[in-house]
Design an enzyme around this catalytic site. Structure first.
Site: not given
Length: 290
Positions: A169, A219
């Site tokens: 991430k 995202d």
């Protein structure tokens, strides 16, 4: 009914049930001791439309207190049930029936709520080819149970926990300086694990596709960026070999449009985080006439 789902791990069910009964009964059910411990019967009433999930936990609660209890289900796991339906009958010792009532219903209401919410999302994207995934946003101690309920509702599981997949991430990528460097390190240290990479720009998307991974998570892309990401991932030279996952900012109002953009999967924390428990009642006595 949804496609058959593999049963949950019996050891996990037993551990969940032992914890729930210890929490609820402790040294003994003070009220149940008032009752004559005669043979009795009960019925399980579904009080709102739902997808049923959690039978293994319900059964285990009752069998932990009365191994000889008879439970006759009138529905299968994953069945869509209408409000007002009697879905099971039980025969056993009266004290055990009432002592197991709350714990057994707590599992059934929570897991049926998860399955019902999942089924609603799966229905919303039907025909698009997009899969609905869960996340790790689960109730503490009930991850296996809730992820099982997601499968019962027709969804699919993301990674179970931090040990069974690598997910790079924003913070991980920042620490390595680039997507490509982070992927290289992950592949060197964990060559056998699935590798999921979250990207925030189209340039990072190309880095992930070029370097190679199991899945790319886009995202919080706006619709135009999301469609461009699909065009890049499915076009030459990548040809859709690496699936695209969408996460963040997904709700029922936007879900269908996101799926129709051509993404492969959509992960939704609300499947397991925003639990709407289904209303069930367990009542002593014979079921009412049909």
């Amino acid at each position: 009914m949804s496609a058959p789902v593999a049963p949950p791990d019996a050891a996990v069910v037993a551990a969940n049930v032992a914890a729930a009964l210890a929490e609820d009964i402790g040294p003994g059910d003070a009220t149940a001791l008032l009752l004559e411990d005669a043979a009795d019967e009960a019925y399980l009433l579904c009080k709102e439309d739902c997808v049923v999930a959690g039978r293994p936990w319900f059964d285990a609660c009752h069998r932990a207190l009365d191994p000889a209890v008879r439970i006759d289900w009138r529905c299968a796991e994953g069945d869509r049930i209408a409000k007002g339906t009697v879905i099971a009958t039980l025969q056993g010792h009266r004290r055990a029936l009432v002592s197991a009532e709350r714990a057994s219903l707590n599992f059934l209401q929570t897991l049926s709520g998860t399955a019902t919410t999942t089924a609603r999302h799966v229905d919303a994207v039907r025909g698009t080819g997009a899969a609905i995934l869960d996340t790790r946003k689960t109730l503490p101690g009930l991850r296996v149970a809730q992820k099982y309920a997601v499968r019962v509702g027709g969804g699919s599981n993301h990674r179970m926990a931090l040990y069974d997949a690598v997910m790079l991430k924003e913070n991980h990528i920042r620490a390595f300086g680039s997507v490509a460097a982070a992927i290289a390190r992950a592949r060197a240290l964990h060559p056998a694990l699935p590798l999921i990479v979250e990207v925030e720009t189209l340039d990072e998307l190309r880095q992930a596709l070029d370097t190679g991974c199991t899945r790319v998570l886009v995202d919080d892309f706006d619709p135009a960026m999301r469609r461009e990401a699909v065009r890049i991932a499915k076009g030459a030279p990548y040809h859709g070999r690496i699936p695209l996952e969408v996460s963040g900012g997904v709700d029922m109002a936007s879900l269908r449009a996101i799926a129709e953009d051509g993404v492969d999967c959509i992960s939704i924390g609300g499947l397991t985080k925003h639990v709407h428990a289904i209303d069930f009642s367990l009542k002593l006595g014979p079921p009412p006439p049909a």
